[in-house]
Motif scaffolding. Structure first.
Motif, PDB file in Angstrom:
ATOM      1  N   VAL A   1     -44.437 -45.173  -3.042  1.00 36.36           N
ATOM      2  CA  VAL A   1     -43.861 -46.310  -3.094  1.00 36.36           C
ATOM      3  C   VAL A   1     -43.911 -46.931  -4.434  1.00 36.36           C
ATOM      4  CG1 VAL A   1     -44.163 -48.509  -2.105  1.00 36.36           C
ATOM      5  CG2 VAL A   1     -44.716 -46.499  -0.671  1.00 36.36           C
ATOM      6  N   GLN A   2     -44.952 -46.859  -5.048  1.00 41.66           N
ATOM      7  CA  GLN A   2     -45.119 -47.922  -6.390  1.00 41.66           C
ATOM      8  C   GLN A   2     -44.457 -47.194  -7.363  1.00 41.66           C
ATOM      9  OE1 GLN A   2     -49.476 -47.816  -7.074  1.00 41.66           O
ATOM     10  NE2 GLN A   2     -49.559 -49.891  -6.009  1.00 41.66           N
ATOM     11  N   GLN A   3     -43.777 -45.860  -7.251  1.00 41.40           N
ATOM     12  CA  GLN A   3     -42.920 -45.286  -8.032  1.00 41.40           C
ATOM     13  C   GLN A   3     -41.456 -45.522  -7.675  1.00 41.40           C
ATOM     14  OE1 GLN A   3     -44.709 -41.399  -8.130  1.00 41.40           O
ATOM     15  NE2 GLN A   3     -46.262 -42.020  -9.139  1.00 41.40           N
ATOM     16  N   GLY A   4     -41.186 -46.126  -6.553  1.00 39.25           N
ATOM     17  CA  GLY A   4     -39.755 -46.600  -6.323  1.00 39.25           C
ATOM     18  C   GLY A   4     -39.125 -45.523  -5.138  1.00 39.25           C
TER      19      GLY A   4
ATOM     20  N   GLN B   1     -38.108 -45.351  -1.634  1.00 39.69           N
ATOM     21  CA  GLN B   1     -37.715 -46.120  -0.900  1.00 39.69           C
ATOM     22  C   GLN B   1     -37.927 -45.618   0.651  1.00 39.69           C
ATOM     23  OE1 GLN B   1     -33.583 -47.739  -1.320  1.00 39.69           O
ATOM     24  NE2 GLN B   1     -34.024 -48.736  -2.905  1.00 39.69           N
TER      25      GLN B   1
ATOM     26  N   TYR C   1     -41.507 -45.748   1.402  1.00 37.13           N
ATOM     27  CA  TYR C   1     -41.847 -47.156   1.577  1.00 37.13           C
ATOM     28  C   TYR C   1     -41.686 -47.598   3.077  1.00 37.13           C
ATOM     29  CZ  TYR C   1     -42.938 -52.044   0.318  1.00 37.13           C
ATOM     30  OH  TYR C   1     -43.554 -52.966   0.459  1.00 37.13           O
TER      31      TYR C   1
ATOM     32  N   LEU D   1     -44.189 -48.584   5.913  1.00 39.24           N
ATOM     33  CA  LEU D   1     -44.231 -49.825   6.384  1.00 39.24           C
ATOM     34  C   LEU D   1     -44.156 -49.598   8.002  1.00 39.24           C
ATOM     35  CD1 LEU D   1     -41.981 -52.079   4.196  1.00 39.24           C
ATOM     36  CD2 LEU D   1     -44.327 -52.288   4.472  1.00 39.24           C
TER      37      LEU D   1
ATOM     38  N   HIS E   1     -46.156 -56.302   1.312  1.00 37.71           N
ATOM     39  CA  HIS E   1     -44.751 -56.084   0.272  1.00 37.71           C
ATOM     40  C   HIS E   1     -45.061 -56.972  -0.936  1.00 37.71           C
ATOM     41  CE1 HIS E   1     -40.890 -55.355  -1.137  1.00 37.71           C
ATOM     42  NE2 HIS E   1     -40.625 -56.703  -1.395  1.00 37.71           N
TER      43      HIS E   1
ATOM     44  N   ARG F   1     -48.019 -55.530  -2.877  1.00 37.81           N
ATOM     45  CA  ARG F   1     -48.168 -54.119  -3.311  1.00 37.81           C
ATOM     46  C   ARG F   1     -48.429 -53.563  -4.561  1.00 37.81           C
ATOM     47  NH1 ARG F   1     -43.142 -55.892  -3.697  1.00 37.81           N
ATOM     48  NH2 ARG F   1     -41.460 -54.588  -4.883  1.00 37.81           N
TER      49      ARG F   1
ATOM     50  N   ILE G   1     -38.306 -54.214   7.763  1.00 39.67           N
ATOM     51  CA  ILE G   1     -38.696 -52.982   7.066  1.00 39.67           C
ATOM     52  C   ILE G   1     -37.527 -52.133   6.045  1.00 39.67           C
ATOM     53  CG2 ILE G   1     -39.427 -50.428   7.165  1.00 39.67           C
ATOM     54  CD1 ILE G   1     -41.087 -51.421   9.856  1.00 39.67           C
TER      55      ILE G   1
ATOM     56  N   LEU H   1     -37.217 -54.745   3.385  1.00 37.64           N
ATOM     57  CA  LEU H   1     -38.268 -54.570   2.249  1.00 37.64           C
ATOM     58  C   LEU H   1     -38.293 -53.450   1.574  1.00 37.64           C
ATOM     59  CD1 LEU H   1     -41.402 -56.328   4.282  1.00 37.64           C
ATOM     60  CD2 LEU H   1     -39.784 -57.271   2.729  1.00 37.64           C
ATOM     61  N   SER H   2     -38.062 -52.213   2.227  1.00 31.09           N
ATOM     62  CA  SER H   2     -38.155 -50.917   1.545  1.00 31.09           C
ATOM     63  C   SER H   2     -36.906 -50.742   0.343  1.00 31.09           C
ATOM     64  CB  SER H   2     -38.013 -49.811   2.673  1.00 31.09           C
ATOM     65  OG  SER H   2     -36.749 -49.816   3.060  1.00 31.09           O
ATOM     66  N   ARG H   3     -35.940 -51.500   0.293  1.00 27.44           N
ATOM     67  CA  ARG H   3     -34.981 -51.564  -0.889  1.00 27.44           C
ATOM     68  C   ARG H   3     -35.673 -51.786  -2.087  1.00 27.44           C
ATOM     69  NH1 ARG H   3     -31.054 -54.780   2.391  1.00 27.44           N
ATOM     70  NH2 ARG H   3     -30.782 -53.224   4.207  1.00 27.44           N
ATOM     71  N   GLU H   4     -36.805 -52.739  -1.874  1.00 32.08           N
ATOM     72  CA  GLU H   4     -37.473 -53.117  -3.021  1.00 32.08           C
ATOM     73  C   GLU H   4     -38.731 -52.515  -3.154  1.00 32.08           C
ATOM     74  OE1 GLU H   4     -37.980 -57.549  -2.960  1.00 32.08           O
ATOM     75  OE2 GLU H   4     -35.806 -57.380  -1.908  1.00 32.08           O
ATOM     76  N   ALA H   5     -38.781 -51.398  -3.249  1.00 31.28           N
ATOM     77  CA  ALA H   5     -40.244 -50.474  -3.194  1.00 31.28           C
ATOM     78  C   ALA H   5     -40.749 -50.619  -4.831  1.00 31.28           C
ATOM     79  CB  ALA H   5     -39.872 -49.074  -2.818  1.00 31.28           C
ATOM     80  N   GLU H   6     -40.069 -50.243  -5.767  1.00 30.07           N
ATOM     81  CA  GLU H   6     -40.747 -50.206  -6.945  1.00 30.07           C
ATOM     82  C   GLU H   6     -41.414 -51.360  -7.532  1.00 30.07           C
ATOM     83  OE1 GLU H   6     -39.434 -48.111 -11.208  1.00 30.07           O
ATOM     84  OE2 GLU H   6     -37.769 -49.032  -9.783  1.00 30.07           O
TER      85      GLU H   6
END
Lengths: 173, 212
Positions: free
Chosen positions: A4-7, A9, A12, A16, A49, A52, B7, B10-15
């Motif tokens: 997730v931290q690397q992007g 989606q 993520y 969630l 979120h 994170r 969800i 929010l998941s669109r802005e993971a990075e």
């Protein structure tokens, strides 16, 4: 969480989704109301979120997530306690004011009173009749009229105020 | 909004860029160090500093305040990282040097009183001291609160108290190097009591200031 931290989606969204299920199960016994539970779970997801960037990869994920959920739960309890207190203060004020607008002062003028009640808008007249003449409680009236108890009390209070003013005007004339 | 659509949004802005609590602490310490250098450059260090360094009480107090500043800066940022397993004693550790400093001042006050109660006499308010104490409280204190807010403080009251303890410790540390007034009553009334009061204020205001 590392993905997730690397992007990533998709990772993520999956994470969630899992958090949502765990949080709902964790919070359900603490929050009885379904709507409140849903709101709280959403608040927790938004907080996860927002926070994170604070997740440390070398540490386990669940204690991090539960700490955030705990924080939001306390916040929720504090907020609902404050709201409950405010609502109670408001309702007891209403009770007090309602006692002050003593309609029995106009005893012996029932005809005039009836006329004034009839002049009130339909819903208000019905509420006054039910609660003040037919003797229904606010709760019973609320159930019959499809309103909340506090909404009934507020509406009756306003109607009584209006009624008192009208009766005073009539007397002055 | 349903949970599913939330969800998805929010998941669109993971990075994201991870932020270490060490970075927060180091930035806070660096800021107060720069601030101290500026104030030191403006006011100059006390002229008898080299002699005072040889006084064990002075040195112990200086070291305790330095440790208090370092520990409170670090721990205030560490407890702003959500962790249900973080030990409760961690937040209290930061107070140990500060309590040590307070005890040493109380002990000195007691010793002075034993020598002669007349030595303890209220002094006039020293504007240099108050002004610099407040400056440290406002600028490095506010910066440290900002550093904590950039993390996710789930214990906002403790984080607030530690941020203020950090600011007051650095303020007291700086004042020991700049101010020539070592009268024990002055240290007690104008350094120790404000430190305790402002730290309690930080505890009370933390949940409001660090809400996220």
């Amino acid at each position: 969480m590392l993905q997730v931290q690397q992007g990533d989606q998709d990772a993520y969204a999956e994470l969630l989704g899992q958090c949502e299920r765990i949080l709902a199960a964790m919070l359900r016994p603490q929050v009885g109301n379904h709507e409140d539970l849903n709101d709280l779970v959403q608040e927790c997801l938004i907080s996860i979120h927002k926070a994170r960037h604070t997740y440390q990869p070398q540490r386990p994920f669940k204690p991090w997530m539960f700490a955030i959920a705990n924080y939001r739960l306390k916040d929720h309890f504090r907020g609902s306690y404050r709201r409950k207190n405010l609502e109670q203060a408001f309702l007891s004020n209403l009770e007090q004011e309602k006692d002050d607008c003593d309609v029995t002062y106009w005893e012996g003028r029932s005809e005039q009173l009836k006329e004034c009640i009839d002049q009130l808008p339909g819903k208000q007249a019905k509420l006054v009749l039910m609660t003040k003449i037919q003797g229904y409680t606010a709760k019973e009236t609320a159930t019959q009229m499809g309103m909340t108890e506090s909404a009934v009390k507020v509406a009756v209070h306003r109607s009584l105020k209006g009624l008192t003013m009208q009766l005073k005007d009539n007397q002055n004339e | 909004m349903s949970n599913r659509s939330l969800i998805e949004t929010l998941s669109r802005e993971a990075e994201t860029k991870t932020r270490s609590p060490w970075v927060g602490a180091i930035e806070g310490i660096a800021f107060s160090l720069v601030f101290f250098l500026l104030i030191g450059w403006f006011h100059q260090l006390r002229p008898d500093l080299m002699e005072k360094i040889h006084d064990p009480w002075y040195l112990i107090n200086l070291i305790l305040l330095g440790f208090s500043a370092l520990l409170s800066a670090t721990i205030s940022c560490w407890i702003a990282i959500p962790n249900l397993r973080s030990p409760r004693w961690m937040r209290l550790v930061a107070f140990i040097p500060a309590v040590g400093w307070a005890l040493s001042l109380v002990l000195m006050l007691y010793q002075t009183w034993l020598q002669s109660p007349a030595l303890i006499h209220p002094q006039e308010m020293d504007m240099f001291c108050v002004q610099n104490f407040m400056l440290f409280l406002l600028l490095p204190g506010a910066f440290q609160l900002y550093q904590i807010k950039r993390l996710a403080p789930v214990l906002p009251a403790w984080s607030g108290a530690l941020a203020i303890l950090f600011a007051t410790s650095t303020g007291n540390f700086a004042l020991m190097l700049l101010e020539q007034n070592d009268a024990i009553y002055h240290q007690f009334a104008w350094h120790l009591i404000p430190t305790a009061l402002f730290t309690m204020l930080g505890y009370a205001m933390g949940p409001r200031l660090l809400k996220w």
